[in-house]
Scaffold this active site. Structure first.
Site, mmCIF file in Angstrom:
data_model
loop_
_atom_site.group_PDB
_atom_site.id
_atom_site.type_symbol
_atom_site.label_atom_id
_atom_site.label_comp_id
_atom_site.label_asym_id
_atom_site.label_seq_id
_atom_site.Cartn_x
_atom_site.Cartn_y
_atom_site.Cartn_z
ATOM 1 N N LYS B 79 45.273 33.895 35.714
ATOM 2 C CA LYS B 79 45.146 33.930 37.174
ATOM 3 C C LYS B 79 45.697 32.627 37.739
ATOM 4 C CE LYS B 79 41.463 34.775 40.616
ATOM 5 N NZ LYS B 79 40.008 34.969 40.763
ATOM 6 N N SER B 154 38.849 39.049 43.270
ATOM 7 C CA SER B 154 40.096 38.375 43.553
ATOM 8 C C SER B 154 41.050 38.303 42.357
ATOM 9 C CB SER B 154 39.814 36.943 44.020
ATOM 10 O OG SER B 154 39.205 36.206 42.993
ATOM 11 N N SER B 178 34.650 38.466 40.980
ATOM 12 C CA SER B 178 36.111 38.517 40.971
ATOM 13 C C SER B 178 36.756 38.877 39.642
ATOM 14 C CB SER B 178 36.684 37.187 41.456
ATOM 15 O OG SER B 178 36.573 37.110 42.850
#
Lengths: 128, 489, 478
Positions: B79, B154, B178
């Site tokens: 990420k 996310s 997330s």
């Protein structure tokens, strides 16, 4: 200078008085709740270093009002005598020894600078 | 089955057995990325050059027998909230510009030690603030199962990349769900370990007291092995907690006999999509049939989790994100008059709407006169939520929850009403508030063919228990699948 | 003037701790250095970096807390103080507000008006900011983060002081204590000790305090004294004119000798403190406090008493010598070598202080080694060199820390004790100065002095003065 004392929220629940709250104020159902005025948005903008255009400002006011109304759900919760919990675990006393472990870091420190002059960051003048 | 969708463990074994070279593994993932990523948009940055160079080194070490890790040569994605030395790290925000960190996150370094190979940085909600990966400056990521839908967030880029076969596994971060929620939406496994298990050094902070790094993968075994690799006490993170023993992968026993599972009735009532509830309860039945003891109970305080979370996370975020000011790195507005105008223009132009919304809220709740009413109140509520979990774990080994109230929504639906979007985190945020470990695993699909995730929550430091339950479920279903396939033949 | 006013002053004193590394990272705290060389991701607020507390910072802070009679907080925590400024890389400073390391202490000060207690409200640990240099040519400012993250202790007093004299006495006292502890060098000019002055005035006898202002940018004791006087007068004038003092922060300009308000629309002064989530609480048990207490060095009062007992030196000397820990250490180390406390004290009190004044050197900047001073004292005592030479040699020691034994030998400075050589020189002086000889014979005792001088001149100043005199007397009287 804006004095927060003049920036009063119109709210019946923002006295921070735990446990002394009427029960009909339940979360989303609160519709009369918070009113955020221009001054408050302006003030928070100064704190957060964000400048909002007229339209953004209106949106921000509405968003914040909604959010604060929603957050008011918490006022139903009796938290009297509860110790605020900032860390979940009882981890204490984490230290490092006083030993130099870093050398000249200037190139790496400045590697991403938007504007540098020699070995320093350049910014608009700070004191008139 | 798509070769790229094999588990990291299987791929690692093939690499070790020289059935496939590290370079070939990279080729196959980069090929896949080139095929699908223009549509799905899982990645913000690819690092092919670095990856191929690293592949040579790793291959050599494998050949010499110096690298025996199950992850050696396995390509993964991270990420874009994790710092990677010399590789652009954006947090999906304009404000970081072309920021190239001068150090790598501890989790990245630990995977590097195992010989896993970073192939790119995945898309996300800007600064991890969002539940759909739509707030990214680099455009939304699409759900590989249905390209009209969001992958969740996310860590949506990481989840979509794993689900679409664009990497063998990925790292994500989880502040309020997330990792777990996008894993649910994308039909993969995602685990958020106990707070402090994985070092946060190099993780660009959103809500420091809630953030944890964890893996997104194609199997529970993968998740356990990756977690083994990245978990360690780190001297650079004061909040990281050392343990006497990790061995998550070793603990994967296919056995849940006598395991006490609690189902919070307040999680399965109003607000939860009926189809989702049905799929999850069927999965719980699998565990019951395998010998787990299942009971319903009242967790309580459920509706207070989200307001508590948003106060704490926004407050911390307002402070964490103040460092982005156009002085030291990233974007600086080019039209301003004086210092404070530079700050304001840089930040107003550099941050997206959702980030600004949370910074404003966070600054407000900490401001003079409101700290007690909001922030302290939230810290007290957090203490009560923690207590509720303590009571529950006195009775149960595992708490079952949905990963999310619905399956993946359509693009654009969630952003219309922020509070509605916040509510989609209702089953995940309390886990962060209480610092607990939680894993989501795919347990079936709804009528539209969209994946449903089941969340298993454990008490602090009890990752092994939830991994074991998740593994047991996965194995049972795999066997059933095999049997069904046999019947079809 | 009809009304009598009283000045009420409280101080916030910042002290940079003498750790080797910064408070939250392994960068050096060394003063100076090219810009940004002592920096890393942590002290420049790089995304993803995290602080880890330097244990020595807590040890030093505890030592100061104990020496100032503070109550130590058993569980203390760090908080974030949020404000935007370019010298503050994260735009928050890690400090302590809610649970500072210590509270409720005091120190005793002595001024012309007697002995008095100044109470300490609280003491906390925090990180220093970077340095801003203003580039006049480009109209920009430049940021150097070398100081960013240097550990500070801020000591907040109660508003117990009533005059500049008391303020200076309080600061001197703190400086002495902290220097003695070795917790900081407390150099005002390098900024390792700084003070913000909170000042208000009220009519004598008034039970309540007036509105106070906070004065910043005070870089010397003189500046502090001037700023206090100026601010006192400014506030009295406002009140006399029927106005109201505004609570504000003011910046002192010592060149122009006036202060101006640091007011800005962008300066909201709302720091939004909250507990620092990246650091864990510090639990300070009795054992830790005891360990610090038992390692506590002798402080000045105790040292003075011991000097009285151990060394035969005047009380006045003892007071002066112990005013600086460095000077006292020099005294003790030198005495330990040569066992001549009176001589050592003399050299320090007279020649050392004279040269310090001449060269503008602070006690902490003295470079000479005790062994060299001890050697010099021995050389003078056994008359290897005479007192004039000794002073010259000492100056060399003071400036360059030379070894006096080697120096005296190399430069041929040893006293001439050879009576033959002296007699030769004395005879020369007598034959060349008949007038002085006559004066002497006519009863002018003083004339001998001139002849001694002339003899010494021939001997290049190295003649043993006792022998020179003796020889001259015997030549003249016979």
């Amino acid at each position: 200078m804006i004095n927060l004392m003049n920036v009063k929220l119109i709210s019946n629940e923002m006295n921070g008085n735990d446990g002394n709250v009427s029960n009909d104020l339940t979360g989303k159902e609160v519709s009369m709740g918070h009113r955020i005025d221009d001054e408050t948005i302006e003030y928070v903008g100064i704190l957060a270093k964000l400048s909002l255009t007229g339209q953004e400002k209106e949106k921000a006011k509405a968003d914040m009002e909604k959010m604060l109304d929603y957050i008011d759900t918490l006022n139903e919760l009796d938290t009297q005598g509860i110790e605020p919990m900032s860390h979940v675990f009882p981890v204490n006393n984490v230290f490092r020894d006083d030993v130099i472990s870093n050398g000249d870091g200037s190139e790496e420190t400045l590697a991403n600078a938007p504007l540098r002059k020699n070995n320093e960051f350049e910014v608009p003048k700070t004191i008139g | 089955m798509d070769n790229n969708l094999m588990t990291g463990v299987t791929l690692g074994k093939k690499i070790k057995a020289k059935e496939i070279s590290v370079k070939e593994a990279l080729d196959s993932y980069y090929k896949k990325i080139k095929e699908v990523d223009l549509q799905i948009n899982s990645y913000i940055t690819l690092c092919e050059e670095e990856a191929y160079q690293r592949a040579e080194e790793v291959q050599e070490k494998i050949n010499k027998g110096e690298l025996a890790s199950p992850l050696a040569g396995v390509p993964y994605a991270a990420k874009d909230v994790l710092c990677t030395k010399g590789i652009r790290t954006t947090c999906a925000s304009k404000i970081l510009g072309d920021f190239k960190p001068t150090f790598s996150a501890t989790a990245i370094e630990l995977l590097d030690n195992e010989g896993a190979i970073l192939i790119g940085k995945t898309n996300m909600d800007e600064f991890a603030m969002g539940s759909t990966t739509e707030t990214s400056y680099y455009g939304p990521t699409l759900n590989p199962h249905d390209k009209e839908r969001v992958p969740g967030g996310s860590s949506g880029g990481s989840a979509a990349a794993v689900a679409a076969g664009e990497c063998a596994f990925a790292l994500g971060s989880d502040t309020g769900g997330s990792i777990r929620q996008p894993a649910s939406y994308c039909g993969i496994v995602g685990i958020k370990p106990t707070y402090g298990t994985v070092s946060r050094y190099g993780l660009i902070a959103y809500g420091s007291s809630l953030d944890q790094i964890g893996p997104l993968s194609n199997s529970v075994e993968d998740a356990a092995i990756i977690l083994d690799a990245i978990s360690a006490k780190d001297e650079k993170d004061s909040t990281s907690v050392g343990r006497d023993e990790y061995g998550f992968a070793k603990a994967l026993a296919d056995d849940v006999k006598g395991l006490k599972i609690g189902i919070p009735s307040d999680y399965f009532g109003e607000g939860l999509n009926k189809e989702v509830a049905d799929v999850i309860l069927k999965a719980v039945d699998v565990l019951r049939q395998n010998g787990a003891i299942v009971e319903e109970f009242d967790l309580s305080l459920v509706k207070y989790a989200i307001p508590t979370y948003y106060i704490i996370a926004s407050a911390e975020a307002s402070s964490n994100l103040s460092r982005f000011d156009g002085v030291k790195y990233g974007f600086r507005s080019d039209d301003f008059e004086g210092l404070h105008d530079m700050y304001k223009k840089t930040r107003s132009e550099g941050f997206g709407a959702e980030v600004k919304r949370r910074i404003m809220l966070g600054s407000f709740v900490l401001s003079s006169g409101y700290y007690d009413a909001y922030y302290l109140k939230a810290l007290r509520a957090k203490a009560l939520i923690k207590e509720a979990f303590n009571r529950a774990f006195a009775k149960y080994d595992v708490i079952v929850a949905p990963g999310s109230p619905t399956t993946a929504p359509k693009l654009g639906e969630s952003l219309k009403d922020p509070i509605q979007m916040y509510l989609s985190d209702i089953y995940t945020v309390s886990v962060n508030l209480a610092g607990l470990p939680g894993i989501t695993i795919p347990v079936g699909k709804d009528g539209k063919g969209l994946p449903v995730g089941m969340q298993l929550i454990g008490d602090c430091y009890n990752e092994k228990t939830i991994l074991r339950a998740a593994y047991n479920y996965e194995r049972t279903v795999e066997e059933t699948k095999c049997q069904n396939n046999m019947k079809q033949l | 003037m009809s009304k009598q006013y009283e000045t009420v002053i409280g101080l916030e004193v910042h002290v940079e701790l003498a750790t080797k590394t910064k408070i939250f990272c392994g960068c050096s705290t060394e003063f100076g250095g090219a810009p940004n060389t002592h920096t890393c991701p942590v002290c420049t607020g790089m995304p993803g970096s995290l602080p880890v507390l330097n244990k020595q910072v807590v040890d030093y802070a505890l030592a100061i807390a104990i020496a100032t009679q503070c109550e130590v907080t058993p569980v203390c925590k760090f908080d974030r103080k949020n404000y935007f400024y370019p010298d503050n890389p994260q735009n928050y400073q890690i400090s302590q507000l809610y649970l500072p390391i210590a509270r409720n202490g005091f120190v005793e000060i002595e001024t012309n008006s007697g002995i008095k207690k100044v109470r300490i409200h609280e003491m906390h640990m925090e990180e220093d900011a970077g340095k801003l240099i203003h580039d006049e040519w480009d109209d920009t400012s430049l940021v150097d983060f070398n100081r960013s993250g240097v550990p500070l202790v801020e000591i907040v007093s109660e508003p117990d002081m009533r005059s500049a004299d008391e303020v200076l006495a309080y600061m001197e006292k703190l400086r002495l204590i902290i220097q003695y502890l070795g917790a900081s060098d407390c150099k005002l000019q390098e900024g390792s000790m700084r003070a913000d002055v909170n000042l208000s005035v009220r009519e004598v006898g008034s039970p309540s305090f007036g509105t106070r202002t906070e004065m910043k940018n005070l870089n010397s004791f003189k500046a502090i004294a001037r700023a206090i006087e100026a601010e006192r007068q400014r506030q009295i004038e406002i009140i006399e004119e029927g106005g109201e003092v505004i609570q504000e922060t003011r910046r002192w300009d010592d060149n122009k000798e006036y202060s101006y308000a640091m007011r800005s629309k962008e300066d909201a002064k709302d720091y939004r403190y909250f507990p620092e989530p990246d650091l864990v609480p510090i639990v300070i048990g009795e054992d830790w406090i005891e360990r610090i207490r038992s390692a506590q060095p002798e402080l000045r009062t105790e040292k003075l008493m011991r000097y009285k007992k151990e060394f035969d030196i005047p009380e006045y000397d003892a007071k002066i010598l112990t005013e600086s820990k460095h000077m006292a250490d020099l005294f003790e180390a030198t005495t330990a070598i040569c066992h001549k406390p009176k001589k050592v004290s003399n050299w320090l009190m007279v020649e050392t202080f004279r040269l310090m004044k001449e060269t503008g050197t602070e006690c902490e900047e003295l470079i000479f080694s005790p062994s060299h001073l001890a050697d010099l004292i021995n050389l003078a005592e056994n008359k290897t060199i005479n007192s004039t030479v000794a002073k010259e040699v000492f100056e060399k020691i003071f400036r360059e820390d030379i070894d006096p034994n080697i120096y005296v030998k190399e430069m041929g400075l040893a006293t001439v004790n050879d009576e033959e050589a002296i007699e030769k020189a004395a005879k020369q002086a007598i034959s060349e100065n008949p007038k002085s000889v006559e004066d002497y014979k006519n009863g002018k005792e003083k004339a001998i002095g001139f002849l001694v001088g002339q003899t010494m001149k021939t001997l290049k100043g190295q003649g043993n003065p006792g022998i020179v005199k003796e020889v001259l007397y015997s030549l003249l009287n016979n």
